[in-house]
Design a protein around this motif. Structure first.
Motif, mmCIF file in Angstrom:
data_model
loop_
_atom_site.group_PDB
_atom_site.id
_atom_site.type_symbol
_atom_site.label_atom_id
_atom_site.label_comp_id
_atom_site.label_asym_id
_atom_site.label_seq_id
_atom_site.Cartn_x
_atom_site.Cartn_y
_atom_site.Cartn_z
ATOM 1 N N GLU A 44 -10.504 1.231 -2.086
ATOM 2 C CA GLU A 44 -10.033 0.039 -1.427
ATOM 3 C C GLU A 44 -11.555 -0.552 -1.287
ATOM 4 N N SER A 341 -1.801 4.643 -4.488
ATOM 5 C CA SER A 341 -1.387 3.147 -3.859
ATOM 6 C C SER A 341 -1.697 2.564 -5.444
ATOM 7 N N SER A 344 -2.548 -3.293 -3.148
ATOM 8 C CA SER A 344 -2.242 -3.102 -1.669
ATOM 9 C C SER A 344 -0.572 -2.976 -1.261
ATOM 10 N N LYS A 365 2.124 5.211 1.651
ATOM 11 C CA LYS A 365 0.545 5.185 1.788
ATOM 12 C C LYS A 365 -0.023 4.772 3.033
ATOM 13 N N GLU A 366 0.636 3.706 3.426
ATOM 14 C CA GLU A 366 -0.134 2.918 4.792
ATOM 15 C C GLU A 366 0.332 4.072 5.981
ATOM 16 N N LYS A 369 -1.876 6.687 6.393
ATOM 17 C CA LYS A 369 -3.300 6.548 7.167
ATOM 18 C C LYS A 369 -3.072 6.503 8.365
ATOM 19 N N THR A 386 -5.853 1.156 13.254
ATOM 20 C CA THR A 386 -4.849 0.700 12.351
ATOM 21 C C THR A 386 -5.038 -0.699 11.970
ATOM 22 N N VAL A 390 -5.202 -0.353 7.872
ATOM 23 C CA VAL A 390 -3.803 -0.201 7.529
ATOM 24 C C VAL A 390 -3.455 -1.758 7.128
ATOM 25 N N HIS A 391 -2.746 -1.807 5.779
ATOM 26 C CA HIS A 391 -2.666 -3.181 5.169
ATOM 27 C C HIS A 391 -0.835 -3.604 5.694
ATOM 28 N N LEU A 392 -0.862 -4.311 6.626
ATOM 29 C CA LEU A 392 0.564 -4.566 7.207
ATOM 30 C C LEU A 392 1.063 -5.823 6.817
#
Ligand SMILES: Cc1cc2nc3c(=O)[nH]c(=O)nc-3n(C[C@H](O)[C@H](O)[C@H](O)COP(=O)(O)OP(=O)(O)OC[C@H]3O[C@@H](n4cnc5c(N)ncnc54)[C@H](O)[C@@H]3O)c2cc1C
Length: 392
Positions: A44, A341, A344, A365-366, A369, A386, A390-392
């Protein structure tokens, strides 16, 4: 008082250090950087998803006890006879050693690969890749040479495929930023084996291959990289590919310091340990993560963050027990699955043998983490980091 040194603050080293704190054992942790970087997320960082430092956790934020010492230094060698670790900044004596210094790239003797490719080995090299790709786009604007827009990623294991997924997301953004048609960019993934992601099921491989192809990557399996010159990869069948960016993700081997220190090692340079993660050569030394040649049912465990994280507490507890003449606990790895992943938003993998794909795969995957942050630093670290990771 007996001195415990922990070498390397990766997954195994950090988990060992926090467990030593729980055991009330003083120790010294030596690591190159003042932070622990999240190796499993380096693709990433290389693919420009977030700012590089967001993939780090300050060691001082995790180690809380005054009896825990952190030394920022680079280990150069280990003298097992004298029980001394030689570092760039000076020597460190030890009574007990935990070695968790991770891995380096394995080039399998491919001529020119080491010299003429980049690889994701740590946060610095991930950042180099990111900066290099961006520079190539800028240079294309100056000379219109298509080679600047060709990216070759060698290897279609977890690292290679996750990196390709990341680049697939980043390239359209770069194209907008530099006003370059996306059709000009050629992203090739080259793999000698017949399929990508050998660790997941056939059907998930197909899902992953389709997703990446739709995003614009060319997946070239059954294609062997024979040699690399500056800016040129030579494939079997005499084909050459000229590319401004060549990245190798095809294999790893253990930190070479282990071989140099005379441990019994396997063909990937990992030092042999018994069921307690104790060196077979030196009972005062415990070895974990990608440095350890640990076997279960006669088969070597693969080098993964999953096992490195699980090994950390066992390393700490067994050093503590060994020091105090208590019985040690054997290490038992639990394979909870693999998640890859594909950028994203989506991913594929198996969680406890249950296949996951698409948005659910990406979400899983998120969540993994957050789980790791929690394991490492409890609720506080999970809450603090987070948003960054983390990709929210
Ligand atoms: C892009 C990518 C994605 C991955 N994805 C996954 C995944 O999804 N799941 C999974 O299970 N595994 C994954 N892996 C593999 C996983 O990251 C490794 O197996 C794991 O990092 C090994 O942990 P470790 O504790 O042994 O070493 P590392 O995490 O590599 O840590 C080693 C530490 O030692 C330090 N160090 C090294 N040499 C020295 C020295 N000479 N002196 C001082 N300090 C030193 C390093 O700076 C580092 O802090 C991935 C790997 C990559 C690169």
């Amino acid at each position: 008082m007996a001195k415990i040194l922990v070498l390397g603050a990766g997954y195994a080293g950090m988990m060992a250090a926090t467990s030593l704190e729980r055991n009330n054992e003083p120790f010294t942790l030596i690591n190159k950087h003042p932070y622990h970087y999240l190796t499993t997320l380096l693709h990433e960082a290389a693919g420009g998803r977030k700012e590089p430092m967001q993939y780090t956790v300050k060691i001082a934020d995790v180690l809380r006890k005054p009896t825990s010492e952190f030394v920022q230094d680079e280990v150069v060698s280990i003298d097992r006879e004298k029980k001394v670790v030689h570092c760039k900044g000076g020597d460190q004596a030890y009574d007990y050693l935990i070695i968790t210094m991770g891995w380096i790239s394995e080039y399998f003797g491919i001529p020119g690969m080491k010299e003429n490719s980049m690889s994701i080995q740590n946060l610095d090299t991930a950042v180099e890749i990111r900066n290099h790709i961006e520079r190539e786009f800028q240079t294309y604007l100056e000379d219109n040479d298509d080679r600047h827009l060709r990216i070759v990623v060698g290897g279609a294991g977890l690292t290679g495929i996750e990196l390709v997924g990341e680049l697939c997301d980043w390239i359209p953004k770069l194209c907008i930023q530099y006003n370059i048609p996306k059709s000009k960019v050629d992203l090739q993934n080259i793999e000698a084996m017949p399929s990508i992601l050998p660790m997941v099921s056939e059907s998930l491989r197909e899902v992953a291959a389709r997703a990446l192809t739709e995003k614009g990557a060319r997946l070239r399996t059954n294609t062997k990289l024979m040699k690399v010159d500056p800016g040129v990869v030579h494939l079997d069948g005499d084909e050459t590919v000229e590319a401004g960016t060549i990245i190798w993700t095809g294999g790893v081997r253990a930190n070479p310091i282990l071989t140099e220190a005379g441990f019994t090692v396997d063909r990937r340079g990992r030092a042999k340990v018994n069921e307690f993660l104790q060196s077979v050569d030196d009972s005062n030394i415990f070895i974990g993560g990608d440095c350890a040649w640990a076997e279960e049912d006669g088969r070597p465990l693969p080098p993964t963050a999953q096992f490195a994280t699980q090994m950390g507490p066992v390393l700490a507890n067994n050093v503590t027990s060994f020091m105090h003449g208590q019985p040690m606990q054997p290490f038992q790895g639990h394979n909870l699955g693999t998640l890859a992943s594909l950028g994203s938003e989506i991913g594929v993998g198996q969680m406890m043998s249950i296949p996951v794909k698409g948005v659910i795969g990406g979400l899983a995957k998120e969540v993994s983490k957050i789980k790791y942050l929690w394991q490492l630093g409890g609720v506080r670290l999970a809450v603090d980091k987070t948003n960054e990771v983390v990709h929210l």
